[in-house]
Design a protein around this motif. Structure first.
Motif, PDB file in Angstrom:
ATOM      1  N   TRP A   1      -7.431  -2.626   1.451  1.00  0.00           N
ATOM      2  CA  TRP A   1      -6.677  -3.547   2.845  1.00  0.00           C
ATOM      3  C   TRP A   1      -7.366  -4.862   2.285  1.00  0.00           C
ATOM      4  O   TRP A   1      -8.765  -4.459   3.568  1.00  0.00           O
TER       5      TRP A   1
ATOM      6  N   HIS B   1       0.846  -1.506   0.231  1.00  0.00           N
ATOM      7  CA  HIS B   1      -0.110   0.065  -0.279  1.00  0.00           C
ATOM      8  C   HIS B   1       0.885   1.050  -0.119  1.00  0.00           C
ATOM      9  O   HIS B   1       0.820   2.499  -0.600  1.00  0.00           O
TER      10      HIS B   1
ATOM     11  N   TYR C   1      -5.167   3.547   1.156  1.00  0.00           N
ATOM     12  CA  TYR C   1      -6.513   2.554   0.452  1.00  0.00           C
ATOM     13  C   TYR C   1      -7.820   3.269   0.465  1.00  0.00           C
ATOM     14  O   TYR C   1      -7.662   3.621   1.085  1.00  0.00           O
TER      15      TYR C   1
END
Length: 240
Positions: free
Chosen positions: A198, A186, A220
Motif C-alpha cells: 500500500w 488491494h 497488503y
C-alpha cells in the motif's frame, strides 16, 4: 516482505504515480466557485468519489473521459447544480495534465533496474500516454480499462495481468502489486491471492478523498507513504 523475491511490480497509476486528486480538484474547485458552492476541495472529492465508481461499474465499456464527464454531471446533481457540457468535457479531457507525484519518475527508474514494471490502470490509452510523458516509465506491459473493457475493482484487469505474467515467464508469486487504492486495487488483489504493498499517499489526511471506502476485504504486506520509500526499501533489501 522479501523484496528480492519478486521479479515484477504492477502499478496502479492514478492516486499512486499521478496525483489524480489534484487533477480532479483542479477542475471541480473552479466549477464550484462559479456555482457559489462553499465547499473545499476535500468535500468536492468526497462528493465525486461514489459517482465515478458507479459510472465505471455501470458502463464498463466507456472510455475514461466519458466516465469522468458523467461522474461530474452526477456530482452536480447531488449538489443541486448543473454541470455544463463544457465543464464536463474539461474534466474528461484533463487526464494528461494531471500532475505526477514528485517522486514517481525517479522511483520508477530505480525500480526498473530490478524488476519488470507493468501498468494496471483505470484509464484510456491516450490518457496514460500523456501521463507517461511525466513518468518516463519503461514498462514491460500496459493494461488499461480501454484494453480490457472494464474498470477496477472488477476482475478483467487482473485476469489480463495474469496472462501478461505468463507471457513474460513470471510466476504469480513473483509479482508485487503496488497501489494507493484499497477499493480499486488491494481488495481485488487479496481476492485473487496477489501480494501487494500500500502506497498510502493520503497518510497525512483523514478520510477517503476521491476513492470510495472499500466494500470488500482487503490486505497488503506493507504500508509505505510514497514511491520514494518503496525504492529505498528495495535498495536496502538488495544491499543486504
Amino acid at each position: 516482505m522479501n523484496l528480492t523475491h519478486y521479479r515484477a511490480l504492477s502499478f496502479d497509476v492514478y492516486g499512486t504515480l499521478i496525483d489524480w486528486e489534484a487533477g480532479i480538484a483542479g477542475v471541480l474547485a473552479p466549477w464550484a466557485a462559479t456555482q457559489g458552492l462553499d465547499l473545499n476541495e476535500e468535500e468536492l472529492l468526497v462528493s465525486y468519489a461514489a459517482n465515478e465508481a458507479a459510472v465505471a461499474r455501470e458502463e464498463p465499456g466507456w472510455r475514461y473521459p466519458w466516465v469522468l464527464a458523467e461522474a461530474f454531471r452526477r456530482t452536480g446533481v447531488d449538489l443541486n447544480r448543473t454541470v455544463s457540457q463544457v465543464w464536463a468535457n474539461r474534466l474528461g479531457n484533463s487526464v494528461p495534465q494531471w500532475p505526477a507525484f514528485e517522486d514517481s519518475a525517479q522511483a520508477l527508474a530505480d525500480l526498473a533496474q530490478r524488476y519488470e514494471l507493468i501498468i494496471v490502470s483505470n484509464v484510456h490509452r491516450d490518457g496514460f500516454a500523456g501521463s507517461n510523458e511525466q513518468l518516463r516509465g519503461d514498462f514491460a506491459a500496459v493494461i488499461t480499462a480501454e484494453d480490457v473493457g472494464a474498470y477496477k475493482p472488477a476482475d478483467p484487469h487482473f485476469e489480463a495481468l495474469e496472462t501478461t505474467l505468463g507471457d513474460l515467464g513470471i510466476e504469480r508469486n513473483q509479482l508485487l502489486h503496488v497501489a494507493q487504492s484499497l477499493f480499486h486495487d488491494h481488495g481485488p488483489a487479496r481476492r485473487r491471492g496477489l501480494d501487494s504493498v500500500w502506497i498510502n499517499r493520503r497518510h497525512d489526511r483523514p478520510g477517503w478523498g476521491a476513492t470510495p471506502e472499500p466494500d470488500e476485504q482487503w490486505g497488503y504486506l506493507a504500508e509505505l507513504s510514497s514511491m520514494a520509500a518503496l525504492a529505498e526499501a528495495v535498495q536496502r533489501a538488495f544491499a543486504d
